[in-house]
Design a protein around this motif. Structure first.
Motif, PDB file in Angstrom:
ATOM      1  N   GLN A  31     -24.004   0.597   4.039  1.00 56.03           N
ATOM      2  CA  GLN A  31     -23.590   1.650   3.111  1.00 56.03           C
ATOM      3  C   GLN A  31     -22.083   1.900   3.147  1.00 56.03           C
ATOM      4  OE1 GLN A  31     -26.085   1.951   5.220  1.00 56.03           O
ATOM      5  NE2 GLN A  31     -27.948   2.432   4.060  1.00 56.03           N
ATOM      6  N   LEU A  32     -21.388   1.351   4.158  1.00 58.81           N
ATOM      7  CA  LEU A  32     -19.968   1.631   4.325  1.00 58.81           C
ATOM      8  C   LEU A  32     -19.170   0.343   4.223  1.00 58.81           C
ATOM      9  CD1 LEU A  32     -17.854   3.832   5.042  1.00 58.81           C
ATOM     10  CD2 LEU A  32     -18.169   3.172   7.437  1.00 58.81           C
TER      11      LEU A  32
ATOM     12  N   ARG B 263      -1.400  -0.035   4.626  1.00 62.30           N
ATOM     13  CA  ARG B 263      -1.277  -0.255   3.178  1.00 62.30           C
ATOM     14  C   ARG B 263      -2.459   0.415   2.492  1.00 62.30           C
ATOM     15  NH1 ARG B 263      -4.578  -4.766   1.813  1.00 62.30           N
ATOM     16  NH2 ARG B 263      -5.181  -6.033   3.623  1.00 62.30           N
ATOM     17  N   PRO B 264      -2.310   0.764   1.231  1.00 64.59           N
ATOM     18  CA  PRO B 264      -3.401   1.433   0.511  1.00 64.59           C
ATOM     19  C   PRO B 264      -4.635   0.543   0.443  1.00 64.59           C
ATOM     20  CG  PRO B 264      -1.330   1.655  -0.682  1.00 64.59           C
ATOM     21  CD  PRO B 264      -1.096   0.646   0.408  1.00 64.59           C
ATOM     22  N   GLY B 265      -5.775   1.193   0.244  1.00 62.65           N
ATOM     23  CA  GLY B 265      -7.029   0.471   0.134  1.00 62.65           C
ATOM     24  C   GLY B 265      -8.099   1.361  -0.450  1.00 62.65           C
ATOM     25  N   THR B 266      -9.302   0.932  -0.337  1.00 66.04           N
ATOM     26  CA  THR B 266     -10.441   1.699  -0.842  1.00 66.04           C
ATOM     27  C   THR B 266     -11.466   1.883   0.273  1.00 66.04           C
ATOM     28  OG1 THR B 266     -11.558  -0.300  -1.603  1.00 66.04           O
ATOM     29  CG2 THR B 266     -10.147   0.846  -3.194  1.00 66.04           C
ATOM     30  N   LEU B 267     -12.208   2.983   0.145  1.00 58.57           N
ATOM     31  CA  LEU B 267     -13.303   3.262   1.065  1.00 58.57           C
ATOM     32  C   LEU B 267     -14.533   3.573   0.232  1.00 58.57           C
ATOM     33  CD1 LEU B 267     -14.028   3.620   4.104  1.00 58.57           C
ATOM     34  CD2 LEU B 267     -13.691   6.071   3.755  1.00 58.57           C
ATOM     35  N   ARG B 268     -15.626   2.884   0.519  1.00 55.58           N
ATOM     36  CA  ARG B 268     -16.853   3.067  -0.258  1.00 55.58           C
ATOM     37  C   ARG B 268     -17.983   3.417   0.711  1.00 55.58           C
ATOM     38  NH1 ARG B 268     -14.593  -1.774  -2.116  1.00 55.58           N
ATOM     39  NH2 ARG B 268     -13.696  -1.611  -4.215  1.00 55.58           N
ATOM     40  N   TYR B 269     -18.595   4.570   0.423  1.00 57.58           N
ATOM     41  CA  TYR B 269     -19.736   4.996   1.204  1.00 57.58           C
ATOM     42  C   TYR B 269     -20.866   5.383   0.261  1.00 57.58           C
ATOM     43  CZ  TYR B 269     -22.809   7.670   4.201  1.00 57.58           C
ATOM     44  OH  TYR B 269     -23.918   8.139   4.854  1.00 57.58           O
ATOM     45  N   GLN B 270     -21.948   4.627   0.330  1.00 61.89           N
ATOM     46  CA  GLN B 270     -23.116   4.882  -0.500  1.00 61.89           C
ATOM     47  C   GLN B 270     -24.152   5.604   0.345  1.00 61.89           C
ATOM     48  OE1 GLN B 270     -23.205   4.185  -3.737  1.00 61.89           O
ATOM     49  NE2 GLN B 270     -21.169   3.243  -3.684  1.00 61.89           N
ATOM     50  N   SER B 271     -24.196   6.940   0.193  1.00 58.67           N
ATOM     51  CA  SER B 271     -25.149   7.717   0.970  1.00 58.67           C
ATOM     52  C   SER B 271     -26.531   7.577   0.382  1.00 58.67           C
ATOM     53  CB  SER B 271     -24.743   9.192   0.978  1.00 58.67           C
ATOM     54  OG  SER B 271     -25.747   9.969   1.599  1.00 58.67           O
ATOM     55  N   PRO B 272     -27.520   7.345   1.198  1.00 58.34           N
ATOM     56  CA  PRO B 272     -28.889   7.222   0.663  1.00 58.34           C
ATOM     57  C   PRO B 272     -29.438   8.549   0.157  1.00 58.34           C
ATOM     58  CG  PRO B 272     -28.913   7.174   3.063  1.00 58.34           C
ATOM     59  CD  PRO B 272     -27.467   7.163   2.650  1.00 58.34           C
ATOM     60  N   ALA B 273     -28.765   9.666   0.484  1.00 55.70           N
ATOM     61  CA  ALA B 273     -29.305  10.963   0.059  1.00 55.70           C
ATOM     62  C   ALA B 273     -28.159  11.928  -0.174  1.00 55.70           C
ATOM     63  CB  ALA B 273     -30.261  11.513   1.115  1.00 55.70           C
ATOM     64  N   ASP B 274     -27.273  11.611  -1.167  1.00 53.49           N
ATOM     65  CA  ASP B 274     -26.159  12.522  -1.410  1.00 53.49           C
ATOM     66  C   ASP B 274     -26.551  13.670  -2.342  1.00 53.49           C
ATOM     67  OD1 ASP B 274     -26.259  11.352  -3.903  1.00 53.49           O
ATOM     68  OD2 ASP B 274     -24.460  10.129  -3.585  1.00 53.49           O
ATOM     69  N   ASP B 275     -27.658  13.544  -3.101  1.00 50.25           N
ATOM     70  CA  ASP B 275     -28.169  14.625  -3.961  1.00 50.25           C
ATOM     71  C   ASP B 275     -27.091  15.173  -4.879  1.00 50.25           C
ATOM     72  OD1 ASP B 275     -30.691  14.458  -2.803  1.00 50.25           O
ATOM     73  OD2 ASP B 275     -30.143  15.853  -1.190  1.00 50.25           O
ATOM     74  N   GLY B 276     -26.222  14.288  -5.392  1.00 48.14           N
ATOM     75  CA  GLY B 276     -25.180  14.740  -6.305  1.00 48.14           C
ATOM     76  C   GLY B 276     -24.048  15.463  -5.650  1.00 48.14           C
ATOM     77  N   ASN B 277     -23.969  15.453  -4.346  1.00 45.29           N
ATOM     78  CA  ASN B 277     -22.890  16.123  -3.621  1.00 45.29           C
ATOM     79  C   ASN B 277     -21.561  15.522  -4.040  1.00 45.29           C
ATOM     80  OD1 ASN B 277     -20.925  16.378  -1.302  1.00 45.29           O
ATOM     81  ND2 ASN B 277     -22.573  17.716  -0.574  1.00 45.29           N
TER      82      ASN B 277
END
Length: 606
Positions: free
Chosen positions: A469-470, A500-514
């Motif tokens: 997820q990360l 240097r700049p970059g991206t961070l991606r976290y796909q929470s299995p239960a973010d409920d629209g947070n």
């Protein structure tokens, strides 16, 4: 009255009686002596033994005829150069000849020999007399020999059959057999040359010891045999006191090299007060180890030894297992070759010496870690000073599934108790980890080290966490202060920062629209800072500061995150990744109010 003269007949009868009286008396005397021949013989023999080196002689049950003398029991004590010897013999039979007078053979049913061994400095002066105990011995056979030797290291024993006498090749031959092994000694009359052979019950040779020119200017000794067989015999034979039998690590070492052949040669010109020795260990005609030594005995014992060793790394690891920590004994070696060389000077204790160890193309698996194509060099310029220099080059270092480092370089020097770390560098995660060079007193634990991270690729670092997820991009630098103790590691206030700049991606299995989780789905950051702490108990704490934006959230408005991550390894990122009400904080930054939660409706109403 005048006496009546004897008649001629009377005078003849008296003369006849006198002539018969002398033989009769002789017959009576001989008969008396003959009937008492055994007791008289015992007394005469005991009297004669008073003038021999045998002390406190006692015997009983003497009988003899024209060919043989028998004794039910014969005992005595003898002072020898090795100490006092007590001998008890039972059922002794000795065959002899009168013309010329000689003893043909001696057979003994049971013999008990008890020797109280004494070292040279405690032996009596009488024992040093060269004439003591030098008796001419005819062929001797003992059906049951019980030999007991008390030594300062424990008791030495033998129980079995014995045979002693001349042989066709040498002046004397001694054979000892106990049902499991047979020991055969052939010696010249002056014992200057001898050959000793030890064999198993099946006749297979275990070892051979030969000597020549002993006591002269060209004395030689040679011992040879299969190392495993020699070690097995030494561990089990009662001839060797229990305290001197190889056990534990030496026994395991001999077992590992059991198929190799041992050859030891000694040469001396002065009765082995000074000697030259050569030891070799071979297998299939290949030399595994060899050593040469110049040895001096008391009053100033000393030895100069030079040797070398060539083994496969796997075999060397198996040999070293008894000395390794318990956790290291489960390691396995797939390949590699080891070469070692040493030079030592020993005088009562190790005075000086050098050693060198080279390990080439080593592949080693230690738990989840694996080293491949490794070259390790260890040099000890002075053993007595406790100094050493280590250099290692490991082409591939696998630290776990999907986590691989390359080109590990390690250079260090040790002088007790100080370790000087010159270089410790590993290419990993697209960048490099390096321990800052320093000096450490390893007697003072824990050790404080600093691990520097340079140009670490964030994508590879996050991928190593095995948390799908990360993910992310970019690179980080930083410093991680470490404390190392026996079996533990601690990290205090380690710091990482984005380079240097970059991206961070976290796909929470239960973010409920947070909203916070929505922003973290694709956060384009321009600033990344992290503070890391890790305890030996496994507890970790990570403080993360992110500044950036998500083009799809709040029209790409700049956002700042302070994330606190904590837990117990290996639960990293599995629970409590983000703590706090980040939605409110984000909306407050853009000047909006969060929606109020509608009140709950009473039950039963629309």
């Amino acid at each position: 009255m005048n006496p009546v003269p004897d008649s001629p007949t009377t005078r003849k009868s008296g003369k006849r009686y006198r002539r018969l009286l002398v033989p009769a008396l002789l017959i009576i005397v001989v008969a008396t002596v003959w009937s008492q021949r055994y007791p008289l013989g015992e007394r005469l023999l005991l009297h004669a033994l008073q003038f021999s080196p045998l002390a406190e002689p006692e015997l009983s049950g003497l009988s003899f005829d024209g060919k043989q003398v028998q004794l039910e029991r014969f005992g005595f004590r003898l002072e020898t150069a090795a100490g006092p010897l007590q001998v008890t013999l039972q059922n002794v039979a000795a065959g002899y000849r009168l013309e010329p007078l000689s003893v043909e053979a001696i057979d003994i049913g049971h013999a008990v020999l008890k020797l109280d061994y004494q070292t040279a400095d405690t032996a009596t002066n009488a024992a040093a007399d060269e004439s003591t105990g030098r008796l001419p011995l005819p062929p001797l056979r003992v059906a049951n020999l019980d030999l007991q030797i008390a030594t300062p290291w424990g008791d030495s024993r033998f129980n079995g059959r014995a045979q002693f006498g001349p042989s066709p090749q040498t002046a004397y031959q001694l054979i000892l057999e106990d049902g499991r092994h047979s020991l055969t000694l052939n010696a010249a009359a002056d014992a200057a040359d001898f050959g000793l052979a030890l064999a198993g019950a099946n006749g297979a040779r275990i070892l051979a010891l030969d000597g020549s020119g002993l006591g002269g200017p060209d004395a030689k000794l040679n011992l040879r045999g299969k190392l495993g067989d020699i070690a097995a015999w030494l561990q089990s034979t009662p001839l060797l006191p229990a305290t001197l039998r190889p056990t534990g690590a030496p026994a395991a070492l001999a077992a590992q090299l059991g198929n190799s052949r041992l050859n030891l040669e000694l040469h001396s010109a002065d009765g082995f007060a000074h000697s030259q020795a050569k030891l070799s260990l071979t297998r299939d005609k290949n030399v595994l180890a060899e050593a040469k030594a110049a040895i001096s005995l008391p009053p100033q014992p000393a030895a100069d030894i030079a040797g070398r060793l060539a083994l496969s790394a796997g075999e060397a690891f198996d040999l070293a297992k008894p000395w390794l920590p318990e956790t290291a004994r489960s390691w396995s070696v797939a390949s590699g070759e080891i070469a070692a060389a040493w030079q030592l000077h020993w005088q009562t204790q190790l005075k000086r010496g050098t050693a060198k160890l080279d390990i080439g193309d080593l592949s080693l698996t230690a738990g989840p870690a694996r080293l491949q194509h490794s070259d390790i060099h260890l040099a000890i310029p002075e053993l007595a000073d406790g100094t050493a220099e280590l250099s290692a080059r490991i082409r591939t270092l696998e630290l776990g599934e999907g986590l691989t480092g390359r080109d590990l370089e390690l250079d260090a020097a040790y002088r007790e108790p100080e370790l000087a770390l010159k270089r410790a560098r590993l290419a990993i995660f697209g960048g490099q980890l390096e321990l800052v060079p320093d000096k450490f007193d390893i007697s003072q634990m824990p050790l404080a080290l600093t691990l520097k991270a340079q140009q670490i690729d964030l994508a590879q670092l996050l991928a190593s966490l095995h948390y799908p997820q990360l993910s992310g991009t970019g690179s980080v630098d930083g410093e991680l202060p470490l404390k190392l103790a026996t079996g533990s590691i601690e990290l205090q206030d380690g710091a990482l920062r984005g380079t240097r700049p970059g991206t961070l991606r976290y796909q929470s299995p239960a973010d409920d629209g947070n909203l916070a989780f929505q922003a973290l789905r694709n956060l384009v950051y321009h600033r990344l800072q992290a503070q890391l702490n890790y305890q030996p108990s496994g507890d970790y704490r990570i403080g993360l500061r992110l500044e950036g934006h998500n083009p799809e959230v709040l029209s790409g408005h700049p956002l700042a995150f302070n994330l606190n991550i904590s837990g117990q390894l290996p639960e990293l990122l599995r629970r409590g990744l983000v703590t706090g009400n980040f939605e409110r904080a984000i909306l407050e930054q853009v000047g909006q109010q969060p929606a109020e939660t509608p009140p709950a409706q009473p039950a039963g109403k629309p």
